[in-house]
Design an enzyme around this catalytic site. Structure first.
Site, mmCIF file in Angstrom:
data_model
loop_
_atom_site.group_PDB
_atom_site.id
_atom_site.type_symbol
_atom_site.label_atom_id
_atom_site.label_comp_id
_atom_site.label_asym_id
_atom_site.label_seq_id
_atom_site.Cartn_x
_atom_site.Cartn_y
_atom_site.Cartn_z
ATOM 1 N N ASN A 7 0.796 -1.183 -0.077
ATOM 2 C CA ASN A 7 0.320 0.005 -0.430
ATOM 3 C C ASN A 7 0.964 1.022 -0.217
ATOM 4 O O ASN A 7 1.834 1.920 0.844
ATOM 5 C CB ASN A 7 -0.739 -0.442 1.288
ATOM 6 C CG ASN A 7 -1.930 0.935 0.845
ATOM 7 O OD1 ASN A 7 -1.459 2.158 1.153
ATOM 8 N ND2 ASN A 7 -3.388 0.858 1.656
ATOM 9 N N HIS A 10 1.361 5.757 1.357
ATOM 10 C CA HIS A 10 1.804 7.513 2.837
ATOM 11 C C HIS A 10 2.925 7.406 2.025
ATOM 12 O O HIS A 10 3.798 8.978 2.250
ATOM 13 C CB HIS A 10 1.979 6.369 4.005
ATOM 14 C CG HIS A 10 1.223 6.248 4.547
ATOM 15 N ND1 HIS A 10 0.374 7.440 4.565
ATOM 16 C CD2 HIS A 10 0.824 4.837 5.233
ATOM 17 C CE1 HIS A 10 -0.869 6.887 5.909
ATOM 18 N NE2 HIS A 10 -1.023 4.933 6.005
ATOM 19 N N HIS A 43 -5.390 3.398 -1.926
ATOM 20 C CA HIS A 43 -7.457 4.079 -1.495
ATOM 21 C C HIS A 43 -7.538 5.333 -1.985
ATOM 22 O O HIS A 43 -6.573 5.996 -1.259
ATOM 23 C CB HIS A 43 -6.988 3.994 0.164
ATOM 24 C CG HIS A 43 -8.352 4.035 1.070
ATOM 25 N ND1 HIS A 43 -7.857 3.489 2.292
ATOM 26 C CD2 HIS A 43 -9.348 3.942 0.386
ATOM 27 C CE1 HIS A 43 -9.983 4.219 2.920
ATOM 28 N NE2 HIS A 43 -10.262 4.821 1.209
ATOM 29 N N ARG A 45 -9.670 8.267 -0.878
ATOM 30 C CA ARG A 45 -9.830 8.310 0.143
ATOM 31 C C ARG A 45 -11.369 9.703 -0.151
ATOM 32 O O ARG A 45 -10.583 10.217 -1.169
ATOM 33 C CB ARG A 45 -9.642 9.148 1.307
ATOM 34 C CG ARG A 45 -8.852 7.723 1.622
ATOM 35 C CD ARG A 45 -8.666 7.950 2.904
ATOM 36 N NE ARG A 45 -8.970 8.030 4.652
ATOM 37 C CZ ARG A 45 -9.475 7.118 5.652
ATOM 38 N NH1 ARG A 45 -9.041 6.279 5.591
ATOM 39 N NH2 ARG A 45 -10.210 7.805 5.955
ATOM 40 N N ARG A 49 -7.513 12.551 1.032
ATOM 41 C CA ARG A 49 -5.677 13.123 2.163
ATOM 42 C C ARG A 49 -4.704 12.940 1.415
ATOM 43 O O ARG A 49 -3.965 12.846 1.800
ATOM 44 C CB ARG A 49 -6.278 12.716 3.140
ATOM 45 C CG ARG A 49 -5.762 11.201 3.839
ATOM 46 C CD ARG A 49 -6.126 11.155 5.156
ATOM 47 N NE ARG A 49 -7.622 11.451 6.108
ATOM 48 C CZ ARG A 49 -8.203 10.438 6.392
ATOM 49 N NH1 ARG A 49 -6.717 9.321 6.945
ATOM 50 N NH2 ARG A 49 -8.730 10.576 7.152
ATOM 51 N N GLU A 70 -8.965 0.686 -3.289
ATOM 52 C CA GLU A 70 -9.330 0.668 -2.125
ATOM 53 C C GLU A 70 -10.466 1.795 -2.137
ATOM 54 O O GLU A 70 -10.271 3.216 -2.499
ATOM 55 C CB GLU A 70 -9.097 1.077 -0.679
ATOM 56 C CG GLU A 70 -8.274 -0.460 -0.595
ATOM 57 C CD GLU A 70 -7.503 0.215 0.822
ATOM 58 O OE1 GLU A 70 -7.131 1.249 1.488
ATOM 59 O OE2 GLU A 70 -6.522 -1.394 1.281
ATOM 60 N N THR A 101 -8.385 3.428 8.095
ATOM 61 C CA THR A 101 -9.568 2.356 8.300
ATOM 62 C C THR A 101 -9.581 1.988 10.162
ATOM 63 O O THR A 101 -9.062 1.078 9.722
ATOM 64 C CB THR A 101 -10.008 1.769 7.169
ATOM 65 O OG1 THR A 101 -8.885 2.083 6.106
ATOM 66 C CG2 THR A 101 -10.574 0.776 6.510
ATOM 67 N N GLU A 151 -11.255 -9.004 2.823
ATOM 68 C CA GLU A 151 -9.791 -9.082 3.537
ATOM 69 C C GLU A 151 -9.987 -8.677 4.749
ATOM 70 O O GLU A 151 -10.953 -8.064 5.098
ATOM 71 C CB GLU A 151 -9.223 -7.511 2.901
ATOM 72 C CG GLU A 151 -7.615 -7.315 3.250
ATOM 73 C CD GLU A 151 -7.299 -6.370 2.694
ATOM 74 O OE1 GLU A 151 -7.189 -6.040 1.367
ATOM 75 O OE2 GLU A 151 -6.836 -5.416 3.796
ATOM 76 N N HIS A 192 -4.276 -4.628 7.768
ATOM 77 C CA HIS A 192 -3.984 -3.333 8.674
ATOM 78 C C HIS A 192 -3.518 -3.622 9.809
ATOM 79 O O HIS A 192 -3.879 -4.986 10.427
ATOM 80 C CB HIS A 192 -5.655 -2.758 8.934
ATOM 81 C CG HIS A 192 -5.669 -1.541 9.520
ATOM 82 N ND1 HIS A 192 -5.158 -1.238 10.789
ATOM 83 C CD2 HIS A 192 -5.715 -0.545 8.714
ATOM 84 C CE1 HIS A 192 -6.194 -0.011 10.781
ATOM 85 N NE2 HIS A 192 -6.109 0.623 9.180
HETATM 86 N N1 PXP Z 1 -5.980 -2.758 3.137
HETATM 87 C C1 PXP Z 1 -7.023 -2.274 3.973
HETATM 88 C C2 PXP Z 1 -8.383 -1.882 3.359
HETATM 89 C C3 PXP Z 1 -7.010 -0.864 4.110
HETATM 90 O O1 PXP Z 1 -7.715 0.135 4.405
HETATM 91 C C4 PXP Z 1 -5.801 0.051 4.858
HETATM 92 C C5 PXP Z 1 -5.262 0.637 4.776
HETATM 93 O O2 PXP Z 1 -5.342 1.835 3.939
HETATM 94 C C6 PXP Z 1 -4.568 -1.574 4.938
HETATM 95 C C7 PXP Z 1 -4.201 -2.885 4.935
HETATM 96 C C8 PXP Z 1 -2.907 -1.173 5.265
HETATM 97 O O3 PXP Z 1 -3.346 -1.090 6.726
HETATM 98 P P1 PXP Z 1 -1.498 -0.463 6.818
HETATM 99 O O4 PXP Z 1 -1.080 0.961 6.730
HETATM 100 O O5 PXP Z 1 -1.891 -0.814 8.391
HETATM 101 O O6 PXP Z 1 -0.256 -1.087 6.720
#
Ligand code: PXP
Length: 239
Positions: A7, A10, A43, A45, A49, A70, A101, A151, A192
């Site tokens: 992901n 960031h 994602h 959003r 952001r 996402e 999330t 997921e 997550h």
């Molecule tokens: N999976 C989903 C569906 C999420 O919403 C997120 C956070 O955006 C993640 C995975 C990744 O989570 P983390 O950034 O805590 O590893």
């Protein structure tokens, strides 16, 4: 083989802190793929952001890259995502003031709406996933909603591992849900709050086919570099 989804939200968070163009999430997607990521998660959003529409379009147009987009159930976001045409879509809950999330979807309350959204994506041959909490009722509802994948939200599990508390009950919940979903023909992903330690524990669940990890990978990359962190996770989840 278990897959690693990286992901890169960031990367956009860091870029946006300056309001300029660096670091570029598009470059991050290409780089992560080159270094072994099996898919890229972004994602889009409602408040934009981190990832914005331009990022999403550009990243989803990369050839041979599996992008997991996402999105919330917001009508405009869904319409937008149908236009962007990612390879995968993962429906997640979204609250305006949350930092991240916070939990899985409330499937029972939103069943009709989510079922409709899933069918819209399936009609366009886009693979669907639902971000859900590890409970059996939600696995059964996921089946009724006809999603391809789920997921499982691993936030509670990750927090227990991080704070060195007993995680057995939460681990078993994730395992039992993974087993049932697989039996029902639903592919299982997890994500997550995961770091090396929590991922290493969850990799024992053979039904989990994909880990989606963001914050820890990008944070750890500050010290060790993205290529190294991806390599380490890939080694760690190897069957
Ligand atoms: N999976 C989903 C569906 C999420 O919403 C997120 C956070 O955006 C993640 C995975 C990744 O989570 P983390 O950034 O805590 O590893």
């Amino acid at each position: 083989m278990k897959r690693l989804g990286v992901n890169i939200d960031h990367v956009a968070t860091i870029r946006n802190a300056r309001g300029e163009f660096h670091p570029d999430p598009f470059e991050a997607a290409l780089f992560a793929k080159k270094k072994g990521a099996n898919s890229i998660t972004i994602h889009l959003r409602e408040d934009r952001r981190h990832i914005n529409d331009k990022d999403a379009k550009k990243i989803c147009s990369i050839d041979n890259l599996f992008v997991n987009l996402e999105i919330s159930t917001n009508n405009n976001i869904v319409k937008n995502a149908l236009k962007i045409k990612p390879k995968f879509v993962c429906i997640v809950p979204e609250n305006r003031n949350e930092i991240t999330t916070e939990g899985g979807l409330e499937l029972k309350r939103n069943k009709k709406k989510i079922k409709k959204i899933i069918s819209l994506f399936k009609n366009k041959k886009i693979r669907t996933s639902l971000f859900i909490n590890p409970n059996i009722k939600d696995i059964k509802l996921s089946k009724e909603i006809k999603t391809d994948c789920i997921e499982i939200h691993t936030g509670n599990f990750s927090n227990l591992v991080k704070s060195k508390r007993n995680f057995t009950k939460e681990f078993l919940k994730i395992k039992n849900c993974s087993v049932l979903a697989t039996k029902m023909g639903i592919e299982v992903h997890a994500g997550h709050g995961l770091d090396y330690k929590s991922t290493k524990i969850l990799r024992k669940i053979k039904e989990i086919k994909e880990f989606n990890i963001g914050h820890f990978i990008i944070g750890e990359s500050i010290f060790y570099g993205l290529a190294y962190v991806i390599r380490k996770f890939k080694k760690l989840i190897r069957d």
